[in-house]
Each structure stands twice: as C-alpha cells, then as structure tokens.
Design a protein around this motif. Structure first.
Motif, PDB file in Angstrom:
ATOM      1  N   CYS A 139      40.825  76.778 -19.612  1.00  0.00           N
ATOM      2  CA  CYS A 139      40.647  76.175 -20.928  1.00  0.00           C
ATOM      3  C   CYS A 139      40.395  74.969 -20.976  1.00  0.00           C
ATOM      4  O   CYS A 139      41.356  74.090 -20.878  1.00  0.00           O
ATOM      5  N   ASP A 140      38.936  74.342 -20.952  1.00  0.00           N
ATOM      6  CA  ASP A 140      38.887  72.884 -20.719  1.00  0.00           C
ATOM      7  C   ASP A 140      39.134  72.298 -22.174  1.00  0.00           C
ATOM      8  O   ASP A 140      38.547  72.702 -23.307  1.00  0.00           O
ATOM      9  N   VAL A 143      36.551  68.576 -25.881  1.00  0.00           N
ATOM     10  CA  VAL A 143      35.519  69.251 -27.076  1.00  0.00           C
ATOM     11  C   VAL A 143      34.524  68.326 -27.358  1.00  0.00           C
ATOM     12  O   VAL A 143      35.178  67.346 -27.736  1.00  0.00           O
ATOM     13  N   ASN A 201      33.883  76.040 -23.450  1.00  0.00           N
ATOM     14  CA  ASN A 201      35.026  75.475 -22.841  1.00  0.00           C
ATOM     15  C   ASN A 201      36.033  76.540 -22.137  1.00  0.00           C
ATOM     16  O   ASN A 201      36.940  76.209 -21.610  1.00  0.00           O
ATOM     17  N   THR A 218      30.050  68.425 -18.926  1.00  0.00           N
ATOM     18  CA  THR A 218      30.207  69.815 -19.100  1.00  0.00           C
ATOM     19  C   THR A 218      30.016  70.838 -17.868  1.00  0.00           C
ATOM     20  O   THR A 218      30.540  71.867 -17.615  1.00  0.00           O
TER      21      THR A 218
END
Length: 361
Positions: free
Chosen positions: A85-86, A89, A134, A308
């Motif tokens: 979970c990146d 955002v 994400n 990203t």
C-alpha cells in the motif's frame, strides 16, 4: 475495526474501535497485515516535526496486506492479492503538477491538505482504503514475511531519487548521508540498479565498515572530518574516477555545508539529487555557487518521494532478489503494543533496522 488513533499531538496513540472504511469508485480496500514505523515516528506524533496532518487521525505510512474489495476500475487486481500500500497519494485532475498527500503522514500545500481530507487515515489499522493505483501487487508471500516487505517503504524514497537522476548501470554514485536508515537503503538500491561503485560518506565509522562488509568492494567508505576541502578530496579519491551522480538524503539536523561538500564532488555534466531535510528546521540554506553549477553544466534535481512507476518496479526487483529484503533486521509488535513500538523505533534506528507493527484480526 481496531486502529491506533492519534487524537492530539504529544499524546500516546489510543487503540480503539473505529468504523470500517467504505469502498468508493477508484479505490481498493486492503486487510492490513503489517506496517513499518520509522525511527522518527515519535517526533511526528509529538508534533516536533510539524507535519501537516489533521487530527484525530489513524497514522501510518503504508504497509502490506491483502485486497479485501476492489472498485469497477480495477482490471488486474483480485480479491486476496498481496499488495504493498503506497502512501504517496496524488490528485488525478492535473497530471503535470499533481497535489500530493502522504496518507496518514503529511501533505504538501493547500491541494495536498484538500486531498488529505478524503484519503485521511493511514495504515495503523486492520483495514485501509487507498486509491486503486496505490495497491501494488507483490505476488504470493508467506504472511509471516509481510513485515519484511514493508522495507520497500524505506527503499522507495532513494529509488525515486535515482530514477530522477537517470542512474545507469556502471556509473559511480556518492550517497551523502549513507549511514542513516534512508541512506543505507540508498546504497543497497544503487547497487541493485547496477552502480559500479558507491562512495558512502558519513561520520559513523562503524556503520561505514558494516556497509563495506555487507556489500563488498563496490563500497568506498569516506569518514567525514568536518573539513570541507579535505572531505571532498577524500570522496573524489575514494571514487577512483569521476562521480556521475550524488544523492543527498541527510536529515534536518545536519549542517548544509556537509551536503554542499558532497554535491561539489560531482563531475562536470554530472547530476545531483536533493532528497534530504537540510534547512527544514532552520539554519543555513544549501547555497551552491552559481558559477560552479553553470560552468560545469551540473544538473540539480529536487525529488520528493518517487514516481508512480517506482513501487511496482522496486517490488519486481525484490521479488527477483536483485534488491535483497533479507538485509533488514525487523522487530515486530502487535497493534496493542503500538506505543511500545514507537519507543522502540526511536531507540533502535539505523541502517537496515525496522520496527514493524503486525495488524489484522
């Protein structure tokens, strides 16, 4: 669900029941398995670092878990997938200059704060709601290894810096701040990306020796003396040739002169990347000399976090064993012991050391 909540700056995290997150379009729900606490988490929670986080909040900078639910825009993710979970955002309505919030951590500017109002809560909870993009698939893993995969978070930051510098295999790298947690990860990442050698600059001789022990002859340690001219000379001599790329990842407490010394060791037409905290707590600015930058055609790139594309690329490198997650020493705590974990992280920071909180029901 159960979560750790920061209700006020300077107060211990409170473990309590909170409503489960609700899935929206363009989002993914994840059953969290583990998250990492950085060594400076106590400084964040005390308010000392003055991070832009609206309280009360569930803090926590991403982690590892399994997909619980997906929205209609997900075409590759499946329920049950293991994902990283990146926490970085980005707003979706301006691809050229997106606003950014670090979910559960901080935000940049008014736009980032606006984004934070929606993607507010972080990873110190049994479930987390994140943007679809994400949720980074990492492939099948043993649940017992979830905490180890959280090491991606420490490595992604310098990886973003090297991507910004367009680091190429066979080049020589200088890491300014190599003896810290992010700096040591930068050393490992540079080698994984094919650097011919990495000049490791720092004051802690024991850690410099440990880096050489871990990674062998491609490491060229330089113990800083505080004399700018002497230190720069040692860096250039250790490299044994031109230094193609300098990555600065020093913490806010270090004088700007240390970063400046490292930057000015780069070769003509070389690249330098700013990723550290110089000047964030006041004091002297970097003040690089204009004529030197211009006449030597040096490229200076400021980089906050990473693009990203970085999380899936680094996850693939870890899956292949090119980037070795086994370098990290992990201390694990249950969510009920989160405040003990925060204290442990503060007292046990350093290269390849992680404090992880195990989550889930």
């Amino acid at each position: 669900m159960k979560a750790a909540v920061l209700e006020a700056w300077g107060k211990p995290l409170k473990i309590r029941s909170v409503p489960d997150p609700v899935l929206g379009t363009g989002e993914v729900l994840v059953d969290m398995a583990a998250t990492n606490l950085p060594s400076y988490a106590a400084e964040v929670f005390s308010g000392k670092r003055k991070y832009a986080l609206m309280l009360p909040a569930i803090p926590g900078a991403g982690g590892v878990g399994r997909v619980r639910a997906i929205g209609p825009d997900a075409t590759r993710l499946a329920i049950g997938d293991w994902v990283y979970c990146d926490c970085t955002v980005r707003s979706r309505d301006d691809a050229l200059s997106p606003d950014i919030t670090l979910q559960g951590v901080s935000a940049r500017g008014d736009g980032g704060l606006k984004l934070q109002r929606y993607f507010h809560d972080g990873s110190l909870a049994e479930q987390m709601r994140i943007p679809t993009e994400n949720a980074v698939r990492i492939g099948p893993i043993d649940e017992r290894d979830a905490a180890r995969w959280c090491a991606l978070g420490a490595a992604l930051v310098p990886y973003g810096g090297f991507l910004a510098a367009d680091l190429r295999p066979g080049e020589t790298v200088l890491v300014s701040g190599a003896t810290g947690n992010f700096g040591s990860s930068a050393v490992a990442v540079a080698l994984a990306m094919g650097a011919a050698c990495v000049v490791t600059a720092g004051r802690n001789e024991r850690i410099l020796s440990d880096l050489a022990r871990r990674f062998g002859s491609r490491i060229r340690p330089v113990k800083l003396t505080g004399d700018d001219l002497e230190d720069r000379s040692q860096m250039m001599q250790a490299a044994g040739g031109p230094i193609d790329c300098v990555l600065d990842i020093l913490p806010p407490s270090v004088p700007a002169s240390v970063a400046r010394t490292a930057f000015m060791a780069v070769r003509p037409y070389g690249r330098a990347v700013l990723m550290g905290g110089i000047g964030m707590l006041g004091g002297e600015d970097l003040m690089l000399p204009y004529p030197w930058i211009m006449r030597n055609c040096v490229t200076i790139h400021g980089q906050w976090m990473y693009p990203t594309t970085a999380p899936p690329r680094l996850a693939a490198m870890a899956r292949a064993g090119v980037f070795d997650l086994g370098q990290y020493e992990i201390a694990e705590f249950d969510l009920d012991r989160v405040n003990e974990a925060v204290a442990h992280a503060a007292a046990n920071g350093g290269p390849f050391k992680m404090t992880a909180v195990r989550l889930g029901k």
